[in-house]
Design a protein around this motif. Sequence first.
Motif, PDB file in Angstrom:
ATOM      1  N   TRP A  74       7.253  -8.018   5.035  1.00 29.81           N
ATOM      2  CA  TRP A  74       8.378  -7.719   5.917  1.00 29.81           C
ATOM      3  C   TRP A  74       9.670  -8.292   4.969  1.00 29.81           C
ATOM      4  O   TRP A  74      10.485  -6.955   4.701  1.00 29.81           O
ATOM      5  N   ALA A  75      10.195  -9.308   5.087  1.00 31.74           N
ATOM      6  CA  ALA A  75      11.246  -9.807   4.663  1.00 31.74           C
ATOM      7  C   ALA A  75      11.545  -9.659   3.396  1.00 31.74           C
ATOM      8  O   ALA A  75      12.615  -9.112   3.354  1.00 31.74           O
ATOM      9  N   LEU A  76      11.144  -9.776   2.743  1.00 28.42           N
ATOM     10  CA  LEU A  76      10.678 -10.062   0.892  1.00 28.42           C
ATOM     11  C   LEU A  76      10.884  -8.474   1.232  1.00 28.42           C
ATOM     12  O   LEU A  76      11.856  -8.285   0.242  1.00 28.42           O
ATOM     13  N   TYR A  77      10.629  -7.244   1.094  1.00 24.55           N
ATOM     14  CA  TYR A  77      10.120  -5.931   0.359  1.00 24.55           C
ATOM     15  C   TYR A  77      11.777  -5.481   1.520  1.00 24.55           C
ATOM     16  O   TYR A  77      12.058  -4.911   0.876  1.00 24.55           O
ATOM     17  N   SER A  78      11.617  -6.346   2.410  1.00 21.22           N
ATOM     18  CA  SER A  78      13.243  -5.650   2.913  1.00 21.22           C
ATOM     19  C   SER A  78      14.357  -6.489   1.759  1.00 21.22           C
ATOM     20  O   SER A  78      15.292  -5.134   1.691  1.00 21.22           O
ATOM     21  N   HIS A  79      13.959  -7.354   1.728  1.00 23.06           N
ATOM     22  CA  HIS A  79      15.497  -7.729   0.597  1.00 23.06           C
ATOM     23  C   HIS A  79      15.317  -6.670  -0.387  1.00 23.06           C
ATOM     24  O   HIS A  79      16.112  -6.484  -0.787  1.00 23.06           O
ATOM     25  N   ILE A  80      14.032  -7.216  -1.315  1.00 21.88           N
ATOM     26  CA  ILE A  80      13.900  -5.909  -2.396  1.00 21.88           C
ATOM     27  C   ILE A  80      14.411  -4.664  -2.042  1.00 21.88           C
ATOM     28  O   ILE A  80      15.088  -3.470  -2.995  1.00 21.88           O
ATOM     29  N   TYR A 108       2.086   2.211  -5.183  1.00 18.98           N
ATOM     30  CA  TYR A 108       0.793   1.594  -4.539  1.00 18.98           C
ATOM     31  C   TYR A 108       1.289   2.985  -3.538  1.00 18.98           C
ATOM     32  O   TYR A 108       1.592   1.964  -2.625  1.00 18.98           O
ATOM     33  N   PRO A 109       0.451   4.229  -3.375  1.00 16.89           N
ATOM     34  CA  PRO A 109       1.755   4.469  -2.454  1.00 16.89           C
ATOM     35  C   PRO A 109      -0.083   3.863  -0.724  1.00 16.89           C
ATOM     36  O   PRO A 109       0.540   4.046   0.298  1.00 16.89           O
ATOM     37  N   GLU A 110      -0.771   3.826  -1.036  1.00 16.92           N
ATOM     38  CA  GLU A 110      -1.670   2.900  -0.304  1.00 16.92           C
ATOM     39  C   GLU A 110      -1.188   1.746  -0.091  1.00 16.92           C
ATOM     40  O   GLU A 110      -1.425   1.277   1.274  1.00 16.92           O
ATOM     41  N   ALA A 111      -0.894   0.573  -0.958  1.00 17.23           N
ATOM     42  CA  ALA A 111      -0.013  -0.379  -0.498  1.00 17.23           C
ATOM     43  C   ALA A 111       1.056  -0.695   0.567  1.00 17.23           C
ATOM     44  O   ALA A 111       1.725  -0.860   1.777  1.00 17.23           O
ATOM     45  N   LYS A 112       1.773   0.879   0.041  1.00 16.92           N
ATOM     46  CA  LYS A 112       2.841   1.704   1.146  1.00 16.92           C
ATOM     47  C   LYS A 112       2.660   1.249   2.304  1.00 16.92           C
ATOM     48  O   LYS A 112       3.329   1.314   3.372  1.00 16.92           O
ATOM     49  N   GLY A 113       1.634   2.330   2.824  1.00 13.05           N
ATOM     50  CA  GLY A 113       1.029   2.671   3.978  1.00 13.05           C
ATOM     51  C   GLY A 113       0.838   1.772   4.261  1.00 13.05           C
ATOM     52  O   GLY A 113       0.673   1.216   5.869  1.00 13.05           O
ATOM     53  N   LEU A 125      13.509  -0.111  -7.567  1.00 13.23           N
ATOM     54  CA  LEU A 125      12.036  -0.481  -7.597  1.00 13.23           C
ATOM     55  C   LEU A 125      10.986  -0.750  -6.345  1.00 13.23           C
ATOM     56  O   LEU A 125      10.145  -0.952  -6.788  1.00 13.23           O
ATOM     57  N   ALA A 126      12.033  -0.898  -5.384  1.00 15.36           N
ATOM     58  CA  ALA A 126      10.845  -0.234  -4.437  1.00 15.36           C
ATOM     59  C   ALA A 126      10.808   1.114  -4.216  1.00 15.36           C
ATOM     60  O   ALA A 126       9.244   1.325  -3.584  1.00 15.36           O
ATOM     61  N   LYS A 127      11.095   2.295  -4.888  1.00 12.42           N
ATOM     62  CA  LYS A 127      10.937   3.565  -4.790  1.00 12.42           C
ATOM     63  C   LYS A 127       9.839   3.306  -5.576  1.00 12.42           C
ATOM     64  O   LYS A 127       9.086   4.148  -5.502  1.00 12.42           O
ATOM     65  N   HIS A 128      10.170   2.726  -6.590  1.00 14.55           N
ATOM     66  CA  HIS A 128       8.580   3.098  -8.063  1.00 14.55           C
ATOM     67  C   HIS A 128       7.098   2.829  -7.349  1.00 14.55           C
ATOM     68  O   HIS A 128       6.655   2.786  -7.525  1.00 14.55           O
TER      69      HIS A 128
END
Length: 82
Positions: free
Chosen positions: A35-41, A56-61, A48-51
Amino acid sequence: MKDSFKEQFDGLIEKYCELLLGDQNQDLQQKVVYWALYSHIAKQMPALAKHWNETYPEAKGELMEIIAEIKQLNEVKRQSSK
């Protein structure tokens, strides 16, 4: 990287997780790291986060489930602290 650094940083994550959620088991600690790393990215490199989200829509879920769980646990912790 020194082993002492890893131990000390792990201790930081453990305490952060405990203060944030009221618990600090290994599973929750790993979720807090994601959570913290993704929020920072997402803040620093939104393209990059959008890409990644699109690739990886399943991973995003799964990540959205982690984020929802952290928010819910934090809210419970905050309510119990009042």
